[in-house]
Design an enzyme around this catalytic site. Sequence first.
Site, PDB file in Angstrom:
ATOM      1  N   ASP A  68       1.068 -11.111   6.849  1.00 23.53           N
ATOM      2  CA  ASP A  68       1.663 -10.517   5.469  1.00 23.53           C
ATOM      3  C   ASP A  68       2.826  -9.954   5.954  1.00 23.53           C
ATOM      4  O   ASP A  68       3.681  -9.195   4.989  1.00 23.53           O
ATOM      5  CB  ASP A  68       0.558  -9.142   5.158  1.00 23.53           C
ATOM      6  CG  ASP A  68       0.366  -8.739   6.485  1.00 23.53           C
ATOM      7  OD1 ASP A  68      -0.488  -8.916   7.210  1.00 23.53           O
ATOM      8  OD2 ASP A  68       0.411  -7.416   6.645  1.00 23.53           O
ATOM      9  N   GLY A  88      -0.282   5.942   1.513  1.00 26.19           N
ATOM     10  CA  GLY A  88       0.898   5.668   0.638  1.00 26.19           C
ATOM     11  C   GLY A  88       2.098   6.383   1.302  1.00 26.19           C
ATOM     12  O   GLY A  88       3.195   5.875   0.649  1.00 26.19           O
ATOM     13  N   GLY A  97       0.616  -1.119  -0.177  1.00 24.50           N
ATOM     14  CA  GLY A  97      -0.133  -0.037  -0.126  1.00 24.50           C
ATOM     15  C   GLY A  97       0.976   1.150   0.290  1.00 24.50           C
ATOM     16  O   GLY A  97       0.574   2.188  -0.332  1.00 24.50           O
ATOM     17  N   ARG A  98       2.247   1.228   0.312  1.00 21.03           N
ATOM     18  CA  ARG A  98       2.860   2.266   0.462  1.00 21.03           C
ATOM     19  C   ARG A  98       4.511   2.030  -0.024  1.00 21.03           C
ATOM     20  O   ARG A  98       5.301   2.718   0.379  1.00 21.03           O
ATOM     21  CB  ARG A  98       2.745   2.890   1.575  1.00 21.03           C
ATOM     22  CG  ARG A  98       3.255   2.059   3.078  1.00 21.03           C
ATOM     23  CD  ARG A  98       3.384   2.598   4.112  1.00 21.03           C
ATOM     24  NE  ARG A  98       3.378   2.087   5.077  1.00 21.03           N
ATOM     25  CZ  ARG A  98       3.813   2.309   6.494  1.00 21.03           C
ATOM     26  NH1 ARG A  98       3.946   3.695   6.716  1.00 21.03           N
ATOM     27  NH2 ARG A  98       3.525   1.585   7.532  1.00 21.03           N
ATOM     28  N   LYS A 108       9.919   2.420   0.377  1.00 21.69           N
ATOM     29  CA  LYS A 108       8.903   2.346   1.168  1.00 21.69           C
ATOM     30  C   LYS A 108       8.137   3.869   1.731  1.00 21.69           C
ATOM     31  O   LYS A 108       9.162   4.680   2.054  1.00 21.69           O
ATOM     32  CB  LYS A 108       9.216   1.802   2.634  1.00 21.69           C
ATOM     33  CG  LYS A 108       7.896   1.583   3.520  1.00 21.69           C
ATOM     34  CD  LYS A 108       8.345   0.504   4.662  1.00 21.69           C
ATOM     35  CE  LYS A 108       7.215   0.548   5.551  1.00 21.69           C
ATOM     36  NZ  LYS A 108       7.541  -0.218   6.669  1.00 21.69           N
ATOM     37  N   ASP A 111       9.458  -5.696   7.695  1.00 23.20           N
ATOM     38  CA  ASP A 111       8.350  -4.674   7.906  1.00 23.20           C
ATOM     39  C   ASP A 111       8.529  -4.442   9.393  1.00 23.20           C
ATOM     40  O   ASP A 111       7.636  -4.643  10.198  1.00 23.20           O
ATOM     41  CB  ASP A 111       7.200  -5.395   7.664  1.00 23.20           C
ATOM     42  CG  ASP A 111       6.758  -5.395   6.161  1.00 23.20           C
ATOM     43  OD1 ASP A 111       7.535  -4.987   5.273  1.00 23.20           O
ATOM     44  OD2 ASP A 111       5.468  -5.540   5.899  1.00 23.20           O
TER      45      ASP A 111
HETATM   46  P1  AMP Z   1       2.102  -2.938   8.132  1.00 22.32           P
HETATM   47  O1  AMP Z   1       1.222  -3.472   9.253  1.00 22.32           O
HETATM   48  O2  AMP Z   1       2.631  -1.515   8.365  1.00 22.32           O
HETATM   49  O3  AMP Z   1       3.019  -4.045   7.587  1.00 22.32           O
HETATM   50  O4  AMP Z   1       0.906  -2.599   7.044  1.00 22.32           O
HETATM   51  C1  AMP Z   1      -0.308  -3.510   7.050  1.00 22.32           C
HETATM   52  C2  AMP Z   1      -0.992  -3.267   5.440  1.00 22.32           C
HETATM   53  O5  AMP Z   1      -1.305  -1.712   5.418  1.00 22.32           O
HETATM   54  C3  AMP Z   1       0.233  -3.077   4.193  1.00 22.32           C
HETATM   55  O6  AMP Z   1      -0.536  -3.730   3.193  1.00 22.32           O
HETATM   56  C4  AMP Z   1       0.519  -2.047   4.061  1.00 22.32           C
HETATM   57  O7  AMP Z   1       0.987  -1.559   2.698  1.00 22.32           O
HETATM   58  C5  AMP Z   1      -0.743  -1.137   4.346  1.00 22.32           C
HETATM   59  N1  AMP Z   1      -0.374   0.172   4.745  1.00 22.32           N
HETATM   60  C6  AMP Z   1       0.129   0.693   5.970  1.00 22.32           C
HETATM   61  N2  AMP Z   1       0.375   1.852   5.997  1.00 22.32           N
HETATM   62  C7  AMP Z   1      -0.040   2.560   5.081  1.00 22.32           C
HETATM   63  C8  AMP Z   1      -0.090   3.868   4.314  1.00 22.32           C
HETATM   64  N3  AMP Z   1       0.178   4.933   4.966  1.00 22.32           N
HETATM   65  N4  AMP Z   1      -0.623   3.926   3.131  1.00 22.32           N
HETATM   66  C9  AMP Z   1      -1.103   3.019   2.428  1.00 22.32           C
HETATM   67  N5  AMP Z   1      -1.081   1.620   3.017  1.00 22.32           N
HETATM   68  C10 AMP Z   1      -0.445   1.165   4.330  1.00 22.32           C
HETATM   69 MG    MG Z   2       3.724  -4.935   6.206  1.00 22.92          MG
END
Ligand code: AMP
Ligand code: MG
Length: 477
Positions: free
Chosen positions: A245, A119, A90-91, A106, A255
């Site tokens: 994930d 993002g 997502g980012r 990232k 991550d």
């Molecule tokens: P994470 O727990 O940070 O690994 O994120 C979980 C999911 O949310 C993943 O698919 C990330 O890409 C998405 N995500 C987290 N933060 C953002 C953001 N600010 N914008 C878009 N997608 C996000």
């Molecule tokens: Mg992640």
Amino acid sequence: MKLSNLTLSTPYLSLDPIFFHEIAPTPLKNPRLISANLKAAKLLNSTLELHHEELENILNGTFMLKGSRPYAMCYAGHQFGYYVQRLGDGRAINLGSVNGLNLQLKGSGITRYSRQGDGRAVLRSSIREYLMSEAMHALSIPTSRALAIIGSDEKVAREQWERGAIVLRLSPSWIRFGSFEYFFHTNKHKELESLADFLLQESFPHLVGVEEAYLKMYGEIVMRTAELMAQWQSVGFNHGVMNTDNMSAIGITIDYGPFAFMDTFESGYICNHTDSGGRYSYDNQPRIGYWNLERLAHALSPLITTEKLQLELEKYGNYFTTKLMTLLRDKLGLDTPHEKDSDLLRVLFTLMENGRIDMTPFFRTLSQYDGNREKLLLLTLAPNQLNEWLDRYDERLALNSSSVEERHQQMLRTNPKYVLKNYILQEAIDAAEKDDFTLVNNLLMLAQNPYDEHPDFERYAGITPQQHTNLKLSCSS
Ligand code: AMP
Ligand code: MG
């Protein structure tokens, strides 16, 4: 050689378009380089030099490397135990790969998988990821790496306004357990098989063409994950968001979010503020590693019989315990296994918790233990327990075949003097928020040389100041 002369390839794009979204990065306003990591650069090309402006443009997406075709990857995942059908980068935006490493930005803007997100990644969490991945690598813990980080004047809304940043991360693979889950749960078994073939080619080339290659690959993922959990436990690392994930299909740490190196030892420590139930607490990590591997086995069930997967999974406990015992024996300087070692260790961890012992300075001080207990006893609130344990430790050391000097040398190479505790990272973040990046760069040097003496940074080697001990961190990053 200059970075801009590298040529990338994008093998992932040979998969069906359902696997990714081709999307260009969205640049940040007024980007500026915060830090560049020459050690990581050498992984791309041994003669690589890093130049300021070039890095700013590459990280900000305003200069595309030759061969690069940027894309975001699609995946799903179990978040806090619940299945989420579509996540994806997502980012994060992948640029392509060179020398076996996939370059990924990232914080570089929205993609098809951004859902409600913007993002972006904020400066605070980007500095944490940039430094911590290097620290983990220096401790010999498998991890993604980071080439450089830029900050900016881009405003990003979190609990308050923060500034956007981008880290250029490197990994031999960005495929996650959740990548397989996506295709399994959408009943796309042909694509599931393509992904397994891709992962074999990319990260398990020794298994290509081998009989039962998928099963053997799963077996290796089980082993790598179990050993990774043992490594995290041995240094007191709490990842904080072990959703499927965030689990690498090649068993490395990826991550980085609200992670922490524990200060005082606390078995139930939870670094993630939003994890009120403690699903991802320190002592749950090995169990969660297993639970996540079960989800992966389930996702692979169209390709491999469940019974065979289960047999591989059952080896997890043994892999974990064997690795943990080896690591902990090394931490104590015990040169050959002995049947009473697990009991010696169990008592040690209990007394560390009872005595509120800060793990890192404790093991470092123990690395120079020569019978004089004074310095060690100052590190605990329960000195009697430690004294009794040291009596047993003395007896155990008598069974060693190495000399005291050899033991000290081995332990000093095993027990780091410096780990990047959260309060240390926060000092670097506070300075960087004021555009002073000196401490970020100093910490990079410390992170990369954790076993060495650094007299200028001696204070970071001591006990964490009480007000900063075992804090929880917000997940918003
Ligand atoms: P994470 O727990 O940070 O690994 O994120 C979980 C999911 O949310 C993943 O698919 C990330 O890409 C998405 N995500 C987290 N933060 C953002 C953001 N600010 N914008 C878009 N997608 C996000
Ligand atoms: Mg992640």
